[in-house]
Design a protein around this motif. Sequence first.
Motif, mmCIF file in Angstrom:
data_model
loop_
_atom_site.group_PDB
_atom_site.id
_atom_site.type_symbol
_atom_site.label_atom_id
_atom_site.label_comp_id
_atom_site.label_asym_id
_atom_site.label_seq_id
_atom_site.Cartn_x
_atom_site.Cartn_y
_atom_site.Cartn_z
ATOM 1 N N GLU A 1 -12.094 13.520 17.133
ATOM 2 C CA GLU A 1 -10.644 13.358 17.055
ATOM 3 C C GLU A 1 -10.055 14.179 15.914
ATOM 4 N N LEU A 2 -10.736 14.165 14.783
ATOM 5 C CA LEU A 2 -10.229 14.905 13.623
ATOM 6 C C LEU A 2 -10.223 16.404 13.871
ATOM 7 N N SER A 3 -11.304 16.915 14.464
ATOM 8 C CA SER A 3 -11.388 18.360 14.699
ATOM 9 C C SER A 3 -10.368 18.818 15.729
ATOM 10 N N SER A 4 -9.882 17.899 16.552
ATOM 11 C CA SER A 4 -8.845 18.267 17.526
ATOM 12 C C SER A 4 -7.466 18.341 16.876
ATOM 13 N N LYS A 5 -7.320 17.695 15.701
ATOM 14 C CA LYS A 5 -6.018 17.682 15.019
ATOM 15 C C LYS A 5 -5.978 18.621 13.807
ATOM 16 N N LEU A 6 -7.118 18.776 13.152
ATOM 17 C CA LEU A 6 -7.173 19.585 11.935
ATOM 18 C C LEU A 6 -7.895 20.899 12.201
ATOM 19 N N ASP A 7 -7.439 21.929 11.563
ATOM 20 C CA ASP A 7 -8.125 23.212 11.620
ATOM 21 C C ASP A 7 -9.095 23.262 10.451
ATOM 22 N N TYR A 8 -10.371 22.966 10.706
ATOM 23 C CA TYR A 8 -11.362 22.934 9.630
ATOM 24 C C TYR A 8 -11.436 24.273 8.903
ATOM 25 N N GLY A 9 -11.237 25.347 9.625
ATOM 26 C CA GLY A 9 -11.330 26.654 9.009
ATOM 27 C C GLY A 9 -10.265 26.882 7.954
ATOM 28 N N SER A 10 -9.054 26.365 8.190
ATOM 29 C CA SER A 10 -7.959 26.590 7.244
ATOM 30 C C SER A 10 -7.926 25.554 6.122
ATOM 31 N N THR A 11 -8.590 24.425 6.320
ATOM 32 C CA THR A 11 -8.592 23.379 5.290
ATOM 33 C C THR A 11 -9.842 23.410 4.415
ATOM 34 N N SER A 12 -10.942 23.989 4.915
ATOM 35 C CA SER A 12 -12.179 24.021 4.138
ATOM 36 C C SER A 12 -12.015 24.911 2.910
ATOM 37 N N GLY A 13 -12.657 24.485 1.825
ATOM 38 C CA GLY A 13 -12.574 25.228 0.582
ATOM 39 C C GLY A 13 -11.236 25.080 -0.113
ATOM 40 N N LYS A 14 -10.494 24.024 0.213
ATOM 41 C CA LYS A 14 -9.163 23.824 -0.360
ATOM 42 C C LYS A 14 -8.998 22.397 -0.869
ATOM 43 N N ASN A 15 -8.038 22.242 -1.777
ATOM 44 C CA ASN A 15 -7.584 20.921 -2.202
ATOM 45 C C ASN A 15 -6.480 20.481 -1.241
ATOM 46 N N VAL A 16 -6.658 19.320 -0.632
ATOM 47 C CA VAL A 16 -5.779 18.880 0.454
ATOM 48 C C VAL A 16 -5.090 17.570 0.056
ATOM 49 N N PRO A 17 -3.748 17.480 0.199
ATOM 50 C CA PRO A 17 -3.059 16.209 -0.083
ATOM 51 C C PRO A 17 -3.349 15.165 0.982
ATOM 52 N N VAL B 1 0.841 -1.190 0.000
ATOM 53 C CA VAL B 1 0.000 0.000 0.000
ATOM 54 C C VAL B 1 0.883 1.250 0.000
ATOM 55 N N ASN B 2 0.741 2.040 -1.064
ATOM 56 C CA ASN B 2 1.594 3.215 -1.240
ATOM 57 C C ASN B 2 0.775 4.234 -2.032
ATOM 58 N N VAL B 3 -0.025 5.030 -1.327
ATOM 59 C CA VAL B 3 -1.012 5.903 -1.971
ATOM 60 C C VAL B 3 -0.670 7.363 -1.715
ATOM 61 N N TYR B 4 -0.536 8.111 -2.812
ATOM 62 C CA TYR B 4 -0.377 9.563 -2.766
ATOM 63 C C TYR B 4 -1.582 10.154 -3.501
ATOM 64 N N ASP B 5 -2.433 10.872 -2.767
ATOM 65 C CA ASP B 5 -3.667 11.347 -3.375
ATOM 66 C C ASP B 5 -4.046 12.683 -2.738
ATOM 67 N N GLY B 6 -5.282 13.084 -2.941
ATOM 68 C CA GLY B 6 -5.792 14.309 -2.368
ATOM 69 C C GLY B 6 -7.272 14.426 -2.652
ATOM 70 N N PHE B 7 -7.944 15.357 -2.001
ATOM 71 C CA PHE B 7 -9.356 15.568 -2.248
ATOM 72 C C PHE B 7 -9.702 17.006 -1.891
ATOM 73 N N TYR B 8 -10.868 17.427 -2.348
ATOM 74 C CA TYR B 8 -11.330 18.782 -2.087
ATOM 75 C C TYR B 8 -12.250 18.776 -0.876
ATOM 76 N N LEU B 9 -11.956 19.655 0.063
ATOM 77 C CA LEU B 9 -12.792 19.799 1.249
ATOM 78 C C LEU B 9 -13.653 21.041 1.105
ATOM 79 N N PRO B 10 -14.985 20.900 1.010
ATOM 80 C CA PRO B 10 -15.858 22.079 1.008
ATOM 81 C C PRO B 10 -15.865 22.711 2.399
ATOM 82 N N ASN B 11 -16.736 23.654 2.591
ATOM 83 C CA ASN B 11 -16.834 24.295 3.915
ATOM 84 C C ASN B 11 -17.549 23.350 4.871
ATOM 85 N N ILE B 12 -16.779 22.446 5.452
ATOM 86 C CA ILE B 12 -17.347 21.314 6.188
ATOM 87 C C ILE B 12 -17.800 21.726 7.583
#
Length: 884
Positions: free
Chosen positions: A331-347, A279-290
Amino acid sequence: MDKKRGIFFSADALVAVIIIMFVIFVAYPIFKTVKPETELQNDIIVSLSTLKIGDMYASNSYVQALLDSGIIKDTNKPLLEQIGEFYVTNFSMAQKLGEEFLKDLNTKRNIGIFYGGRLIASKNSTSYENASNVEVARQLISGIREGNSTTGFSARAFLAKSLQNKYFYFGGYVGDGNITLRADYKGNITGAELETAINDNFDVYVNGKYAGSFLKSANEFTPQKYSLPTGNFSSGENYIDIFGNNLYIAGGFLKITYASDAEFEQATRYYFPGVDGVVNVYDGFYLPNINTMNILLHFNASHQVFLTIGNITVFNETVAGEATRTVSDAELSSKLDYGSTSGKNVPVRFGIRELVETLGGGNADVILITDYSGSMKKAINDDLSQGNANFDCANLEANPNAQKARLAECLDFLFVDIIMNNNNNRIWPVYLHSDAVGAYTGNASDPVAVKNYIDNNPPGNPKDKTCLACVLNKGYDILKSNTNSSQPARKRFIILMTDGVPTHCASGSCASNSSVYGTKYCDGYCDFQGGQQESCITQGCDDALCDNAVQNTIYSANRSTIDLNAVIYTIGFGLVGTNCNKANSTLTDVATIGNGEYFYSSNVSELKLIYENIAKEILRVSFRDQTANLTGANFFSRLYADSYIEFNYIKEQIPLGVILTLEQNFNDSYHGNFSIPPNSSLVEAKAVSYSGYRWTDYASLNGIKFYNLTEYIKKYLELGDPFVFTLPKNLIQSNNTVRITTGSSPGNTTFGSVSNKIIYTVVKNTTSFATGNESTGGIFAFAEGCEWNVTFEDGITDIIPMPAFYSNGNSCTYDGSDCDADGTPCDINDALQVAANNLLKVLDFDSDGKVDVKFSEQNLQVAGETITGIPFAWSTEVQVIVWD
């Protein structure tokens, strides 16, 4: 006087009486106006206008037959109009119907009914040509003219729905092993196309059933398209398995074409690709204003696995065997800043922690040969003058007459910096002073030590020999001695730079000839015989004096290529490229044998670019950061394709209309343009990037950056590599430019792939009307339709009847032009053809005669409407003439 006045009055009265009597008894009979016996012509006009066809049914067998057979359908149509319709469509029927009307009239006078000056029917005893006392009644009727229709038509055409396209994307790099893609749709599938850059031949299975065997793509940056049979797909959830030998996919997608009434779906999940192997996956996705987000991971491994979103590790665990894990929103909201990642393409990066340590860098072994013979003391642009050696390497372009030796030193520094930017590349400088060769023997992976060696090698004496075979043989020995069984996949390169023709053969290498490498020319003038060494150096460019040395050089190059699979690039340094034919031909032959290229220039800036381009090309073909090296390691694991990242957000309101999805290829390896079709609303726009073994590191739209991988401040190896990017809607204009670059590390940015493309979806009103017949007020004479020959943007041509029930044999061709009176490409007088042609124009966004929107005849509706109560602009005069 009074008597005289009486006489005068009597005389005046007498004259008046005489005049009156003359008028009564003489003049009146001469100017008598014949008073008509009757107003017959007016009565007939009134009767024709008021008498309905249905009124004649019981008393006239001819009218009865016309009604019973359906030739006449409207019983309320006045006789005047019915005769007029026949006058246009069937003249003999017009004549017969007129005669039926006149035959029962009881009159001694002659009667004729004329339409447009043409006799329709008459009842007469004397001919009209010999008529006297002619009396005429006239009336205009609208909507008829001989040779034209009597009933006006209009039409509209619209796309009830198009065939929908749905895309399912792989990541920037997905490997290594067998790969699975999840695809879901609701509807009836009509096509399935796989586009991907894949490293080896492969088999495809759809829902567990064999779908074909296919060849690999040309390279990691150039995808191949593969058509898949649709029989094994089904509405709902599908799994597509791609089987092969240690496969990896460097970008791609599956495109499903299907008919459906379903509305456009806004994504709420990112599904991981399935990998069974390593397993060796390099990808990304778009996060809307979640609002919230959660993750489900289904995998099987015996090593530590990790998941990174952006530069944050959100999951890290060592397991033994198959496992399912969830990561909650808390758990995710404690590690990620939703405000800075929303509306962006994230690796996104998912893999095995131990595997990361084995990845990274390049696998290039490079021999950098520099000619330091005495002639290198001359200027780069003048062989007769001493060049300037006192300049800083940072200011190369400011020294057009630079000394060749100093310039070569600076370019060697530049070359080393580029090659050594990637870990694990190695480089050995080799210098030619005479038949004795100087070569670096230190740590070839240490850029500082390599550059120190370069800094301490001055040019030789003016009469030093140029033995190119010598330096090629030295490079051969270095590469061979640094090859072992644990590094069979390393790529080998030789860069051969010289400012002249080879003058000498390699000492001590003149053994027997070889059937593999060719003939060793070690005898004659260039083997130190005849005392003509000076002549060879000064005259060897254009005569045969140095042919043996040339052949000896060819021999050595051949040996390096055949034994070591080394790629050889050659550089003509200075005026050698224009003043020395034999040097040119020699360096060309060496590069051809070595599967490389030959470059030459006497321009400082051009030589800098040559060294940069060769170095970057070596990086391109030798870089292996994202590719797992499975030799000697046991990292076998599995990621299941039902793993996902789910996000909750407020969805946009999609406008009403037909959903159309379009593709636009990039113009070059950096840029792509696309335009929003007129009268349409954008739903979403995406760009895909075939980054190969590199990362997509930068993306901008209309000059404004929306993705920059360097912002994550980590080694690229630890970050994901999105293949598909959602373009920010607030930056999209009518006409747009997307720019994408790739890189293997911060500061090492280069081109992307010319195979990149923009995929965008719009909602459009696709109703079109029959227009353009202004002479008739927009009303058309016919409404038949035809079978249309339509070419779509992908080059596929189809025959589509419009309307769908049409089968009368008319043929039309859409080519982007208007309908014409001669029927090419369609008939301007046919409302249905004009409406259909106008619709196809609406669907041809770039007006190139090819329709951008795929549809079938079931999706296309062309409706004709008979216009009643709206006459044509033309008219015809009806005359009833009575004569004696």
